[in-house]
Design an enzyme around this catalytic site. Structure first.
Site, mmCIF file in Angstrom:
data_model
loop_
_atom_site.group_PDB
_atom_site.id
_atom_site.type_symbol
_atom_site.label_atom_id
_atom_site.label_comp_id
_atom_site.label_asym_id
_atom_site.label_seq_id
_atom_site.Cartn_x
_atom_site.Cartn_y
_atom_site.Cartn_z
ATOM 1 N N ASP A 85 4.388 4.975 0.891
ATOM 2 C CA ASP A 85 5.369 5.608 1.768
ATOM 3 C C ASP A 85 6.600 6.234 1.105
ATOM 4 O O ASP A 85 6.839 6.129 -0.324
ATOM 5 C CB ASP A 85 6.028 4.482 2.682
ATOM 6 C CG ASP A 85 6.904 3.288 2.188
ATOM 7 O OD1 ASP A 85 6.039 2.692 1.325
ATOM 8 O OD2 ASP A 85 7.637 2.834 2.509
ATOM 9 N N GLU A 104 6.758 0.071 1.668
ATOM 10 C CA GLU A 104 7.674 -0.641 0.603
ATOM 11 C C GLU A 104 8.908 -0.427 0.888
ATOM 12 O O GLU A 104 9.806 -1.309 0.511
ATOM 13 C CB GLU A 104 7.013 -0.037 -0.981
ATOM 14 C CG GLU A 104 7.466 -1.037 -2.083
ATOM 15 C CD GLU A 104 8.799 -0.500 -2.653
ATOM 16 O OE1 GLU A 104 9.433 -0.936 -3.240
ATOM 17 O OE2 GLU A 104 9.276 0.663 -2.074
#
Ligand SMILES: [Zn+2]
Length: 404
Positions: A92, A154
């Site tokens: 991400d 994350e």
């Protein structure tokens, strides 16, 4: 994602190899995997690429099946899957909202010695270089397995990696070390702080603003709490504890967002704010919060309730990044240090998934291409020379896993 072109295991990057990770990185960036979106397009592309190299990956989905972690093992020559090294990265990226980019953040472009695009540095560059190794790995006879771990979410509090690590434990896969490829300028980092994020809701009592004794002003009580957070943070800055290996050598705290009130002439009933506490690895992450919660519970709430029984202050922990303190003697620490010829004890303030891997019993170091200074901002970029250095580094890691 198209299979990468075969390449030569050379010390210097040849044209094909450079093209392999460069093309892969461009493709990874074109998948907009901002944390509030699905990452499945990118994860499935990586799964297909691995499949094209005879590597079967497994996915661990979130509860809504909109996001997934990917894990794959490239087994040792006799099929062994235990031990070995994990190469880990998150898929991400942070939002581009409100940022002014010189070019489309999801249409990567090379200018000079840098590639520009969201995630180029944090941290699709590392993932691209890792995937670019596949043809080389296929030719090798691994003495120990190599594992790939690519996570989701994350950037919004390490939500994906714990699911992945639980599945690893479930399957009995026990790697002996992990390298998290967050941007460190390809220097080994052995520790980072923990981060603990909280939401606080202050509920008061609304009243006409001319009648202050009849109301409970939620903003004012929130302000007193925020000042206490700042006072306690100042005390940490003054008195420590200190760890001089960190660029900010003490634990820190700050309030980052606040909202409350509906009109200037109405005593506000609600106020909500978010604060964080970033602890040195040696510090208990809950201790700071306990001090703040105790102040709210023992001093502010009783005072608020002299006016209104409904008044309250509540807290919710909304994010945790565990601190990392790598074992100096762990094999992976010594390996990465010797491959980088860098034996300095480097510690950083930003958080990563490394603390989670470490807590799961997998010794972990952080070492990846690019500078954290280039992450998260407009015109995020990574130096191509850093990616080339990462490529050389990972091939040396492979050398240590390869049978003679
Ligand atoms: Zn990152």
């Amino acid at each position: 994602m198209s299979p990468v072109t075969p390449d030569q295991p050379a010390a210097n990057i040849n044209v094909n190899e450079r093209a392999a990770w460069l093309a892969l990185l461009e493709e990874l960036i074109r998948h907009d995997t901002t944390s509030n979106r699905s990452n499945l397009g990118l994860i499935e592309a990586i799964r297909d690429l691995l499949r094209a190299h005879d590597v079967e990956a497994w996915l661990v989905y979130d509860s809504g099946r909109q996001k997934a972690n990917l894990f794959a093992t490239l087994p040792a020559v006799r099929g062994g899957t235990n031990g070995g090294v994990v190469l880990s990265g998150h898929t991400d990226v942070v939002p581009v909202t409100g940022q002014h980019w010189s070019s489309d953040p999801f249409d990567p472009v090379v200018r000079g010695d840098r590639l520009y695009g969201r995630g180029s540095c944090d941290m699709k560059g590392f993932i691209a270089v890792t995937l670019g190794l596949l043809p080389d790995i296929q030719r090798r006879r691994l003495r120990e397995p190599l594992h790939l771990a690519f996570s989701f979410d994350e950037e919004v509090g390490c939500l994906g990696a714990p699911l992945l690590l639980a599945e690893l434990a479930e399957r009995g896969i026990r790697p002996s070390g992990c390298i998290v490829g967050e941007p460190t300028g390809m220097r080994p980092v052995v520790a980072h702080k923990g981060n603990n994020a909280y939401r606080c809701c202050v509920r008061g009592l609304a009243a006409h603003s001319s009648r202050t004794p009849s109301g409970v002003n939620a903003i004012e009580y929130a302000a007193r709490l925020i000042c206490r957070i700042r006072d306690n943070a100042d005390a940490l800055r003054r008195n420590g504890p200190f760890d001089r290996a960190f660029d900010v050598p003490f634990s820190t705290a700050q309030t980052g967002m606040i909202s409350g009130g509906i009109a200037i002439n109405t005593i506000p009933e609600l106020c909500e704010f978010f604060f964080e506490y970033r602890n040195l690895p040696s510090e208990d992450p809950e201790q700071f919060f306990e001090q703040i919660a105790r102040y709210a519970r023992d001093e502010l709430e009783p005072e608020m309730r002299t006016v209104a029984d409904v008044a309250s202050i509540s807290f919710e922990k909304v994010g945790t990044t565990l601190a990392l303190d790598s074992a100096e003697r762990a094999a992976v620490t010594r390996l990465v240090r010797s491959l980088c010829s860098d034996f300095e004890t480097r510690k950083v303030a930003y958080g990563t998934e490394a603390g989670l891997f470490s807590q799961a019993g997998i010794p972990t170091v952080i070492c990846g291409p690019g500078s954290i200074d280039d992450a998260h901002k407009a015109d995020e970029s990574v130096e191509l020379s850093q990616l080339a250095e990462c490529d050389r580094f990972l091939r040396r890691v492979l050398d240590t896993l390869t049978a003679d």
